[in-house]
Write an enzyme that holds these catalytic residues in place. Structure first.
Site, PDB file in Angstrom:
ATOM      1  N   SER A  80      27.666  44.902  45.211  1.00  0.00           N
ATOM      2  CA  SER A  80      29.368  45.384  45.542  1.00  0.00           C
ATOM      3  C   SER A  80      30.497  44.870  45.051  1.00  0.00           C
ATOM      4  O   SER A  80      30.444  43.368  45.042  1.00  0.00           O
ATOM      5  CB  SER A  80      29.581  46.010  46.991  1.00  0.00           C
ATOM      6  OG  SER A  80      30.276  45.338  48.067  1.00  0.00           O
ATOM      7  N   SER A 120      40.138  32.990  50.264  1.00  0.00           N
ATOM      8  CA  SER A 120      41.084  33.759  50.781  1.00  0.00           C
ATOM      9  C   SER A 120      42.689  33.316  50.899  1.00  0.00           C
ATOM     10  O   SER A 120      43.220  32.229  50.460  1.00  0.00           O
ATOM     11  CB  SER A 120      40.880  34.931  51.896  1.00  0.00           C
ATOM     12  OG  SER A 120      42.017  36.061  52.398  1.00  0.00           O
ATOM     13  N   TYR A 148      37.367  34.261  60.599  1.00  0.00           N
ATOM     14  CA  TYR A 148      37.305  34.364  59.309  1.00  0.00           C
ATOM     15  C   TYR A 148      38.527  33.342  58.391  1.00  0.00           C
ATOM     16  O   TYR A 148      37.703  32.777  57.739  1.00  0.00           O
ATOM     17  CB  TYR A 148      37.792  35.880  58.822  1.00  0.00           C
ATOM     18  CG  TYR A 148      38.073  36.367  56.911  1.00  0.00           C
ATOM     19  CD1 TYR A 148      36.426  36.348  56.086  1.00  0.00           C
ATOM     20  CD2 TYR A 148      39.023  36.564  56.484  1.00  0.00           C
ATOM     21  CE1 TYR A 148      37.079  37.031  55.038  1.00  0.00           C
ATOM     22  CE2 TYR A 148      39.233  37.083  55.191  1.00  0.00           C
ATOM     23  CZ  TYR A 148      38.371  37.254  54.666  1.00  0.00           C
ATOM     24  OH  TYR A 148      38.191  37.343  53.075  1.00  0.00           O
ATOM     25  N   LYS A 170      38.022  30.457  55.186  1.00  0.00           N
ATOM     26  CA  LYS A 170      37.845  30.111  54.535  1.00  0.00           C
ATOM     27  C   LYS A 170      38.750  29.046  53.885  1.00  0.00           C
ATOM     28  O   LYS A 170      38.967  28.087  53.270  1.00  0.00           O
ATOM     29  CB  LYS A 170      38.342  31.782  53.787  1.00  0.00           C
ATOM     30  CG  LYS A 170      37.660  33.027  54.301  1.00  0.00           C
ATOM     31  CD  LYS A 170      36.983  33.152  53.208  1.00  0.00           C
ATOM     32  CE  LYS A 170      36.144  34.033  53.154  1.00  0.00           C
ATOM     33  NZ  LYS A 170      35.454  34.229  52.039  1.00  0.00           N
ATOM     34  N   THR A 200      38.304  46.075  47.828  1.00  0.00           N
ATOM     35  CA  THR A 200      37.107  46.518  48.023  1.00  0.00           C
ATOM     36  C   THR A 200      36.203  46.986  49.334  1.00  0.00           C
ATOM     37  O   THR A 200      37.289  47.458  49.988  1.00  0.00           O
ATOM     38  CB  THR A 200      35.578  45.120  47.792  1.00  0.00           C
ATOM     39  OG1 THR A 200      36.994  44.064  49.323  1.00  0.00           O
ATOM     40  CG2 THR A 200      36.592  44.273  46.791  1.00  0.00           C
TER      41      THR A 200
HETATM   42  N1  LIG Z   1      39.178  42.372  48.935  1.00  0.00           N
HETATM   43  C1  LIG Z   1      39.990  41.468  49.472  1.00  0.00           C
HETATM   44  O1  LIG Z   1      40.490  41.289  49.372  1.00  0.00           O
HETATM   45  C2  LIG Z   1      39.560  39.897  50.095  1.00  0.00           C
HETATM   46  C3  LIG Z   1      40.311  39.151  49.772  1.00  0.00           C
HETATM   47  C4  LIG Z   1      40.508  37.420  50.137  1.00  0.00           C
HETATM   48  C5  LIG Z   1      38.993  36.957  49.852  1.00  0.00           C
HETATM   49  N2  LIG Z   1      38.097  37.607  50.054  1.00  0.00           N
HETATM   50  C6  LIG Z   1      36.360  37.603  49.977  1.00  0.00           C
HETATM   51  O2  LIG Z   1      35.594  38.007  48.254  1.00  0.00           O
HETATM   52  C7  LIG Z   1      35.048  37.454  49.011  1.00  0.00           C
HETATM   53  C8  LIG Z   1      33.959  38.999  48.181  1.00  0.00           C
HETATM   54  O3  LIG Z   1      34.955  39.783  49.020  1.00  0.00           O
HETATM   55  P1  LIG Z   1      34.625  41.151  47.864  1.00  0.00           P
HETATM   56  O4  LIG Z   1      36.399  42.128  48.151  1.00  0.00           O
HETATM   57  O5  LIG Z   1      34.413  41.775  46.558  1.00  0.00           O
HETATM   58  O6  LIG Z   1      34.021  43.047  49.291  1.00  0.00           O
HETATM   59  P2  LIG Z   1      32.370  43.403  49.283  1.00  0.00           P
HETATM   60  O7  LIG Z   1      32.477  44.458  48.620  1.00  0.00           O
HETATM   61  O8  LIG Z   1      32.368  43.558  50.514  1.00  0.00           O
HETATM   62  O9  LIG Z   1      31.324  42.206  48.505  1.00  0.00           O
HETATM   63  C9  LIG Z   1      31.095  41.107  50.006  1.00  0.00           C
HETATM   64  C10 LIG Z   1      29.774  41.139  49.754  1.00  0.00           C
HETATM   65  O10 LIG Z   1      29.090  40.065  50.382  1.00  0.00           O
HETATM   66  C11 LIG Z   1      27.607  40.924  51.175  1.00  0.00           C
HETATM   67  N3  LIG Z   1      27.817  40.605  52.000  1.00  0.00           N
HETATM   68  C12 LIG Z   1      28.155  40.226  53.170  1.00  0.00           C
HETATM   69  N4  LIG Z   1      27.230  39.478  54.135  1.00  0.00           N
HETATM   70  C13 LIG Z   1      25.771  39.716  53.814  1.00  0.00           C
HETATM   71  C14 LIG Z   1      24.774  38.446  54.123  1.00  0.00           C
HETATM   72  N5  LIG Z   1      24.497  38.204  55.622  1.00  0.00           N
HETATM   73  N6  LIG Z   1      23.803  37.846  52.817  1.00  0.00           N
HETATM   74  C15 LIG Z   1      24.121  38.412  51.832  1.00  0.00           C
HETATM   75  N7  LIG Z   1      25.385  38.983  51.483  1.00  0.00           N
HETATM   76  C16 LIG Z   1      26.199  39.827  51.744  1.00  0.00           C
HETATM   77  C17 LIG Z   1      27.980  42.520  50.454  1.00  0.00           C
HETATM   78  O11 LIG Z   1      26.074  42.568  51.462  1.00  0.00           O
HETATM   79  P3  LIG Z   1      26.559  44.556  52.076  1.00  0.00           P
HETATM   80  O12 LIG Z   1      26.515  45.524  50.479  1.00  0.00           O
HETATM   81  O13 LIG Z   1      25.206  44.783  52.457  1.00  0.00           O
HETATM   82  O14 LIG Z   1      27.980  44.874  52.518  1.00  0.00           O
HETATM   83  C18 LIG Z   1      29.026  42.719  49.593  1.00  0.00           C
HETATM   84  O15 LIG Z   1      28.033  42.278  48.594  1.00  0.00           O
HETATM   85  C19 LIG Z   1      34.672  38.329  49.944  1.00  0.00           C
HETATM   86  O16 LIG Z   1      33.757  35.821  50.327  1.00  0.00           O
HETATM   87  C20 LIG Z   1      35.748  38.445  51.247  1.00  0.00           C
HETATM   88  O17 LIG Z   1      35.943  37.123  51.733  1.00  0.00           O
HETATM   89  C21 LIG Z   1      38.228  39.449  49.253  1.00  0.00           C
END
Ligand SMILES: NC(=O)c1ccc[n+]([C@@H]2O[C@H](COP(=O)([O-])OP(=O)(O)OC[C@H]3O[C@@H](n4cnc5c(N)ncnc54)[C@H](OP(=O)(O)O)[C@@H]3O)[C@@H](O)[C@H]2O)c1
Length: 264
Positions: A15, A141, A154, A158, A189
């Site tokens: 995702s 992040s 968190y 990071k 997301t």
């Molecule tokens: N979106 C933002 O605004 C933002 C900002 C700063 C940093 N980030 C970072 O960007 C990265 C990607 O996140 P995203 O925003 O794309 O959100 P996301 O759509 O929730 O993607 C995170 C993915 O990590 C998977 N995941 C969580 N725990 C896991 C585990 N124990 N083992 C394997 N997979 C696991 C989730 O699986 P499930 O589908 O099962 O939940 C999900 O597919 C993350 O590291 C997040 O901290 C995001």
């Protein structure tokens, strides 16, 4: 970095940004090893990848399970996969105050966001060195650069990624190991949905911060552009990225703003 014909291992591929990057990378005729804890999500990503003519290998992986990470990495390498890039997106967030967060939640977040990332990286790095180099990507992040209310664990996880990967790249210049650290701001997301509350349950909501952020598709385009240039830091977001300048050049302003920032 020229992607065509190479193999990349992407975590968090079911995702959000991980999935969107798979869709972008797939256009370059690549082989993707896609991992996540969510198998159904991975199957959907594989369909998108295969529709472009690129290939996808699914490896379901729980990033909080170090033994399984090591076993999966061994299996992938023993199958003869030659990994040019390991791009790690998997992660979970947090919505709880320091005073109410049990230590087990801090550990869980560190386990997935830091130790899991480190474990997979350590399993693949010797293979990359043996093959003449590779590209490692860690997803930090904005709050990997400064503290933020309701995100103590968190933000810690990071921040820790910077210490680990900057040390790694300093040690491996002669091994042709490139490191890019992603700094997303606000991206649309599910990250807030699966964030841990104080009782360890999922927060279950998409915060206005994420809802008003840039799309995951736009984020993926920015990331790919940065990866092509092998940038050390790739900033991914909109006007919120200004906070990086404020923290760096006007620390007193950051300290004034931090207690007033909207955490949700
Ligand atoms: N979106 C933002 O605004 C933002 C900002 C700063 C940093 N980030 C970072 O960007 C990265 C990607 O996140 P995203 O925003 O794309 O959100 P996301 O759509 O929730 O993607 C995170 C993915 O990590 C998977 N995941 C969580 N725990 C896991 C585990 N124990 N083992 C394997 N997979 C696991 C989730 O699986 P499930 O589908 O099962 O939940 C999900 O597919 C993350 O590291 C997040 O901290 C995001």
């Amino acid at each position: 970095m020229n992607f065509t014909g190479k193999t990349f291992w992407i975590t968090g591929a079911a995702s959000g940004m991980g999935k969107a990057l798979c869709a972008e990378l797939a256009k370059q005729n690549v082989r993707l090893i896609i991992s996540d804890r969510n198998e159904e999500g991975l199957k959907a990503t594989a369909k998108i990848v295969e529709a472009t003519g690129s290939s996808a290998r699914i490896e379901v992986l729980d990033m909080s399970d170090t033994t399984s990470i090591m076993q999966t990495a061994s299996k992938v390498l023993n199958d003869g996969e030659k990994i040019a890039g390991l791009y790690q997106f998997a992660g979970i967030s947090q919505r709880s105050l320091v005073t109410e967060t049990p230590l087990e939640n801090d550990r869980k977040i560190m386990e997935i966001n830091f130790f899991g990332v480190v474990a997979l990286c350590k399993a693949i790095l010797p293979h990359m060195i043996e093959n003449g180099g590779g590209q490692l990507v860690a997803t930090s992040s904005l709050v990997g650069k400064f503290g933020f209310p309701y995100r103590s664990a968190y933000a810690s996880s990071k921040h820790a990624l910077f210490g680990f990967f900057e040390s790694l790249v300093a040690e491996n210049k002669s091994n042709n190991i490139k490191v890019s650290i992603l700094i997303p701001g606000r991206v649309q997301t599910n990250i807030s949905k699966f964030a841990l509350k104080k009782d360890g349950s999922e927060y279950g909501k998409i915060d206005p911060g994420q809802a008003n952020g840039i799309s995951a598709e736009k984020a993926a385009k920015l990331i790919l552009k940065g990866l092509k240039k092998e940038k050390k830091e790739i900033w991914v977001g909109g006007s919120e990225m200004l906070m990086l300048h404020i923290r760096r050049f006007f620390p007193p302003l950051y300290y004034y703003m931090a207690p007033r920032l909207k955490p949700m």
